[in-house]
Design a protein around this motif. Structure first.
Motif, short mmCIF file in Angstrom:
data_model
loop_
_atom_site.label_atom_id
_atom_site.label_comp_id
_atom_site.label_asym_id
_atom_site.label_seq_id
_atom_site.Cartn_x
_atom_site.Cartn_y
_atom_site.Cartn_z
N PHE A 178 -2.77 -1.03 7.12
CA PHE A 178 -3.11 -1.40 5.62
C PHE A 178 -3.03 -0.08 4.70
O PHE A 178 -3.46 1.04 5.33
N ASP A 179 -2.80 -0.42 3.60
CA ASP A 179 -3.09 0.99 2.62
C ASP A 179 -4.14 1.00 2.15
O ASP A 179 -5.26 0.29 2.52
N THR A 180 -4.61 2.02 1.32
CA THR A 180 -6.06 2.09 0.64
C THR A 180 -6.40 1.48 -0.73
O THR A 180 -7.25 1.79 -1.15
N GLU A 192 0.77 -4.36 6.12
CA GLU A 192 0.43 -5.00 4.66
C GLU A 192 1.41 -4.97 3.58
O GLU A 192 1.50 -6.30 3.26
N ASN A 193 2.28 -4.30 3.58
CA ASN A 193 3.25 -4.45 2.50
C ASN A 193 4.70 -3.26 2.74
O ASN A 193 4.60 -2.85 3.77
N GLN A 239 5.26 -0.69 1.23
CA GLN A 239 5.10 0.66 0.96
C GLN A 239 4.45 1.32 2.20
O GLN A 239 5.07 2.43 2.43
N VAL A 240 3.67 0.66 2.98
CA VAL A 240 3.27 1.39 4.23
C VAL A 240 4.47 1.79 5.04
O VAL A 240 4.21 2.52 5.97
N LEU A 241 5.46 0.88 5.13
CA LEU A 241 6.63 1.22 5.85
C LEU A 241 7.19 2.19 5.43
O LEU A 241 7.94 3.06 6.15
N VAL A 242 7.32 2.66 4.05
CA VAL A 242 8.11 3.64 3.41
C VAL A 242 7.52 5.00 3.85
O VAL A 242 7.98 5.88 4.13
N ASP A 243 6.02 4.85 3.75
CA ASP A 243 5.28 6.03 4.04
C ASP A 243 5.43 6.31 5.62
O ASP A 243 5.49 7.59 5.90
N PHE A 295 9.91 -8.90 3.89
CA PHE A 295 9.66 -9.93 2.78
C PHE A 295 8.25 -10.02 2.72
O PHE A 295 7.38 -10.13 3.88
N ASP A 296 7.55 -10.18 1.58
CA ASP A 296 6.23 -10.58 1.47
C ASP A 296 6.17 -11.97 1.75
O ASP A 296 6.61 -12.85 1.69
#
Length: 361
Positions: free
Chosen positions: A41-43, A99-100, A102-106, A123-124
């Motif tokens: 998960f992100d913050t 979570e989304n 963006q965490v995979l992009v990171d 997909f969400d």
């Protein structure tokens, strides 16, 4: 006379040697893998999601540092899966508990993975904990053709209310020119007990089987992988009775499914996650019969494994030998995940030496 016999033996040995040299073959290898990333998960608190209960959001300090370290730890594992034989990280890898996007992009932009140029398919989903499944793929090796997310409609046995859980991801594409199909799963948990929650995983297996059947109705020889954290072992009803997965390759008929992880579980006692001194093999990769054939002019299954290197395990204490998880007792452990990753190697015969990863057979 002795000289003649020696000459005959020598000629025979030379012939055998020449034959062996001619029969030596070289194979291209790719890795297909799956990894539960344990609460990646992100913050950022998303007001549209129930992400407040994630371990990182429950921390009062150092969230940013923990997130960066968690990303780096996940990247380290993914970079190493398959390297023993393929000399490369996975060509494709299914992931869950993210979570989304963006965490995979990171994740794919971590220095350990950046050079692999991973693409993302995500997909969400409707999961109440805001966790999803996704597929990462090396763009140079896998070319997606179609992707879709499939909703699982299940209900609680007691309340009869709908249980909002993970969708099942279906991706079709060409792996180094070969058409394959990949299903990425994270089936409902055993919350409330295995027996009470069993029907939910049976429902997930039925959806999975329908998706496989739909692909096989178009092409009975479709090369299909279904992978994920099933929250069931290879011997449970969802896998054995619904998917009808077989333990032995010889028992798999056309349109059938092979599970190389069943033998690891029943005969060797291997697992991917542990609880109360018992191992479970919830993380599995299964495949359809065309991937088992002996003609290696296209990619076929070679071997399967659990990526359980020493650095992924607890070294001491009550949980010695268990997967070294990321979060415990309300804090970050600097660990990895409470699940070991799983993988399969695919091989294809090549005509001559190339710069690509090969092995001798």
């Amino acid at each position: 006379m002795k000289s003649l016999k020696l000459l005959i033996i020598l000629l025979a040995l030379i012939s055998v040697s020449n034959l062996s040299a001619q029969e030596e073959k070289r194979y291209k290898i790719h890795t297909v893998a799956f990894y539960n990333l344990e609460n990646l998960f992100d913050t950022i608190n998303d007001p549209l999601k129930y992400d407040e209960a994630s371990p990182i959001m429950e921390m009062n300090a150092n969230r940013s540092e923990v997130y960066k370290k968690k990303i780096k730890n996940m990247a380290r594992v993914i970079a190493n899966i398959g390297s023993d034989y393929a000399n490369n990280s996975p060509a494709v890898i299914g992931v869950c508990e993210i979570e989304n996007r963006q965490v995979l992009v990171d994740l794919v932009n971590d220095p350990l993975l950046l050079g692999k140029d991973y693409g993302i398919i995500h997909f969400d989903g409707p999961d109440k904990r805001s966790i999803d499944v996704a597929l990462l793929y090396q763009k140079a090796l896998f070319k997606p053709i179609a992707e879709s997310s499939h909703e699982l409609m299940i209900y609680d046995n007691i309340t009869r209310k709908r249980v909002f859980t993970r969708d099942q991801l279906l991706v079709s594409g060409k792996l180094d020119g070969d058409l394959i199909h990949l299903l990425v799963n994270h089936w409902p948990s055993r919350s409330g007990g295995e027996a009470r929650s069993r029907s939910k995983r049976v429902g997930a297996a039925k959806l999975n089987k329908r998706l496989i059947d739909s692909l096989q109705s178009i092409d009975p020889y479709a090369k299909i992988f279904t992978m994920g954290d099933l929250n069931d072992d290879p011997t449970n009803e969802s896998v054995k009775d619904v998917l009808k997965a077989k333990k032995e390759k010889e028992d798999v008929e056309l349109k059938g499914i092979y599970n190389p992880f069943e033998k690891m579980f029943t005969e060797k006692g291997y697992g991917t996650t542990a609880y109360r001194d018992a191992w479970s093999l919830f993380d599995q990769i299964m495949m359809t019969q065309p991937l088992l054939e002996d003609d290696y002019s296209s990619f076929r299954f070679w071997k399967a494994g659990i990526y359980n290197k020493a650095y992924l395990s607890n070294k001491r204490g009550r949980y010695e030998g268990y997967p070294f998880r990321s979060f415990a007792d309300g804090g970050f452990t600097d660990g990895f995940s409470d699940h070991f990753p799983v993988y399969v190697y695919l091989i294809k015969e090549v005509e001559e030496d190339t710069e690509e990863d090969t092995t001798k057979g």
